[in-house]
Design a protein around this motif. Structure first.
Motif, PDB file in Angstrom:
ATOM      1  N   UNK A   1       9.517  14.780  17.383  1.00  0.00           N
ATOM      2  CA  UNK A   1       9.880  13.377  17.172  1.00  0.00           C
ATOM      3  C   UNK A   1      11.324  13.072  17.507  1.00  0.00           C
ATOM      4  N   UNK A   2      12.128  14.105  17.783  1.00  0.00           N
ATOM      5  CA  UNK A   2      13.510  13.872  18.162  1.00  0.00           C
ATOM      6  C   UNK A   2      14.389  13.360  17.033  1.00  0.00           C
TER       7      UNK A   2
ATOM      8  N   UNK B   1      13.164  13.260  27.006  1.00  0.00           N
ATOM      9  CA  UNK B   1      14.370  13.951  26.569  1.00  0.00           C
ATOM     10  C   UNK B   1      14.719  13.543  25.142  1.00  0.00           C
ATOM     11  N   UNK B   2      15.011  14.486  24.254  1.00  0.00           N
ATOM     12  CA  UNK B   2      15.412  14.111  22.893  1.00  0.00           C
ATOM     13  C   UNK B   2      16.759  13.401  22.905  1.00  0.00           C
ATOM     14  N   UNK B   3      17.100  12.701  21.822  1.00  0.00           N
ATOM     15  CA  UNK B   3      18.388  11.999  21.768  1.00  0.00           C
ATOM     16  C   UNK B   3      19.558  12.947  22.024  1.00  0.00           C
ATOM     17  N   UNK B   4      20.564  12.441  22.724  1.00  0.00           N
ATOM     18  CA  UNK B   4      21.687  13.295  23.102  1.00  0.00           C
ATOM     19  C   UNK B   4      22.429  13.841  21.892  1.00  0.00           C
TER      20      UNK B   4
ATOM     21  N   UNK C   1      21.981  20.734  18.389  1.00  0.00           N
ATOM     22  CA  UNK C   1      21.214  21.957  18.585  1.00  0.00           C
ATOM     23  C   UNK C   1      21.914  22.950  19.492  1.00  0.00           C
ATOM     24  N   UNK C   2      22.543  22.457  20.552  1.00  0.00           N
ATOM     25  CA  UNK C   2      23.258  23.337  21.465  1.00  0.00           C
ATOM     26  C   UNK C   2      24.488  23.936  20.800  1.00  0.00           C
TER      27      UNK C   2
ATOM     28  N   UNK D   1      15.353  26.834  27.319  1.00  0.00           N
ATOM     29  CA  UNK D   1      15.201  25.518  26.695  1.00  0.00           C
ATOM     30  C   UNK D   1      14.622  24.587  27.755  1.00  0.00           C
ATOM     31  N   UNK D   2      13.360  24.207  27.585  1.00  0.00           N
ATOM     32  CA  UNK D   2      12.631  23.424  28.583  1.00  0.00           C
ATOM     33  C   UNK D   2      12.619  21.955  28.170  1.00  0.00           C
ATOM     34  N   UNK D   3      13.253  21.103  28.969  1.00  0.00           N
ATOM     35  CA  UNK D   3      13.364  19.688  28.635  1.00  0.00           C
ATOM     36  C   UNK D   3      13.012  18.822  29.842  1.00  0.00           C
TER      37      UNK D   3
END
Length: 431
Positions: free
Chosen positions: A137-138, A161-164, A170-171, A181-183
């Motif tokens: 759900x991001x 793409x999840x929210x920046x 996370x990064x 990490x597959x996006x």
């Protein structure tokens, strides 16, 4: 016509592709009890000792099984669109030995108890992507380290793409280390609910267009984050536009992330597909002919590193819904090798080794796996005849999915046998 493979098979003058650094070699090969047993003169001697009649296999190719870096299976046990059993059956018959499933499922795979092996005794190698966010759900980060410890091959998200801000958090935490990490570089808010990329073709067809910026803007953001966090193994999922290829080409090779493309985007575009044909509803959407050509060039040049099946099965009821109400996607591992052989090897002059880089060695690298190789004793091989014609509608190994874009066309090129299924033989009758 399909029948059981013989217990031993001596192939004469078959093309043998053993690995990524070896060109195909025309030789004799012995397949014994489903395993790659011997080659060259030793295969002929062993075959003679067994009393085998050599099979004329000129033009056939024996090579490592293919690798699908990402597909979906929402309900492995009770699914009406696809099950684990039906997908394994059809994927093996298509020559696939490894399939990695995205976290989307009836119970989203975002925690260790949902990442248990699907079938420990399966012939097919099933791999599972964990989830970057809870429920996809991001909104909140999932437990990255816990998922990887439970066996996840890496972390992925949904089709967008999840929210920046969540990505940055996370990064920065860095719990997933060097796991992939597959996006997907896609922003749904910029897509305007379009079915195809904006352009002349979209206007002529009357479909609502999806602007290119729905892919290029999130791609630029992902590339910037990857530069900031140099240790991250970012992998881009399902690139679909010429503009995205240009952005990748502008990067130095050492700073360029891996990327995949869906097989259907290499074959179909908004100008060449019949308005009534299966395959229009895709996410990301189909592009124009220039997009398709750019994706093929990028794959040939190594800018795109892997072809994904991205199998997204619909049941017959879902498939009958109007395009604006149905889930996107196409299904069918069995179409990938025959169609891309005709498109890229026959049509564009690729070598078999180039095609295997796109369908096998590149996808394995994207998943962090060693490149597949044919070793004596291995069952992870496929036998392919590029010239054999067949009808998918009569295929006994077909998947359940209703949304198969080429299900009613005669195709050229078929997997004759695979070591992972001793019951599979789709070649000519053998004495």
């Amino acid at each position: 016509m399909s029948s059981a493979a013989p217990p031993a098979l001596l192939l004469e003058q078959v093309q043998l592709l053993e690995g990524p650094d070896q060109p195909p070699l025309r030789t004799a090969v012995l397949l014994e009890a489903g395993a790659f047993s011997a080659q060259g003169e030793s295969a002929r001697q062993r075959g003679a000792a067994l009393g085998l009649t050599p099979v004329a296999a000129e033009g056939w190719l024996l090579a490592p099984c293919l690798v699908d870096p990402h597909s979906q299976l929402e309900d492995p046990w009770l699914g009406t669109a696809e099950t684990l059993e039906s997908l394994e059956r059809s994927a093996i018959a298509a020559g696939y030995g490894t399939v990695a499933l995205l976290p989307r499922a009836r119970s989203w795979r975002d925690r260790p108890d949902r990442l248990q092996p699907l079938s420990p005794t399966a012939a097919l190698q099933w791999l599972l992507w964990g989830s970057f966010s809870r429920g996809g759900e991001g909104q909140e980060l999932a437990g990255h380290g816990d998922q990887l410890a439970a066996g996840a091959i890496g972390l992925a998200e949904g089709e967008h793409c999840p929210p920046l801000a969540l990505l940055e958090r996370g990064l920065s935490l860095g719990e997933f280390g060097r796991a992939p990490l597959l996006l997907a570089p896609r922003d749904a808010a910029l897509s305007h609910n379009g079915f195809v990329r904006e352009g002349v073709e979209a206007l002529r067809a009357g479909w609502p267009p999806d602007p290119v910026v729905s892919e290029t803007l999130p791609l630029q953001s992902l590339l910037a984050l990857a530069r900031q966090h140099g240790g991250v193994r970012l992998q881009l999922m399902n690139l679909s536009t010429a503009a995205a290829v240009e952005l990748l080409a502008a990067l130095p090779p050492e700073g360029r992330p891996g990327a995949s493309v869906c097989w259907w985007h290499l074959l179909a575009d908004s100008a060449g597909l019949d308005p009534l044909a299966e395959g229009w509803r895709m996410e990301p959407p189909l592009g124009n002919p220039a997009d398709r050509r750019a994706l093929q060039r990028a794959l040939a040049e190594g800018l795109i590193t892997a072809v994904a099946v991205h199998h997204q099965a619909l049941d017959p009821e879902e498939q009958l819904l109007p395009l604006d109400q149905r889930k996107p996607g196409v299904a069918g591992h069995r179409f990938v090798l025959p169609c891309l052989w005709q498109e890229l090897v026959v049509g564009a002059g690729w070598s078999p080794q180039q095609l295997w880089r796109a369908l096998c060695f590149g996808p394995a690298a994207l998943l962090g796996l060693d490149p597949p190789r044919l070793l004596h004793g291995s069952r992870r091989w496929l036998l392919f005849d590029p010239a054999q014609r067949w009808h998918p509608a009569t295929d006994p190994w077909a998947p359940l999915a209703a949304n198969q874009p080429l299900a009613h066309r005669e195709l050229r090129g078929q997997v004759l046998a695979c070591g992972l299924n001793p019951q599979l033989w789709q070649g000519p009758p053998l004495a």
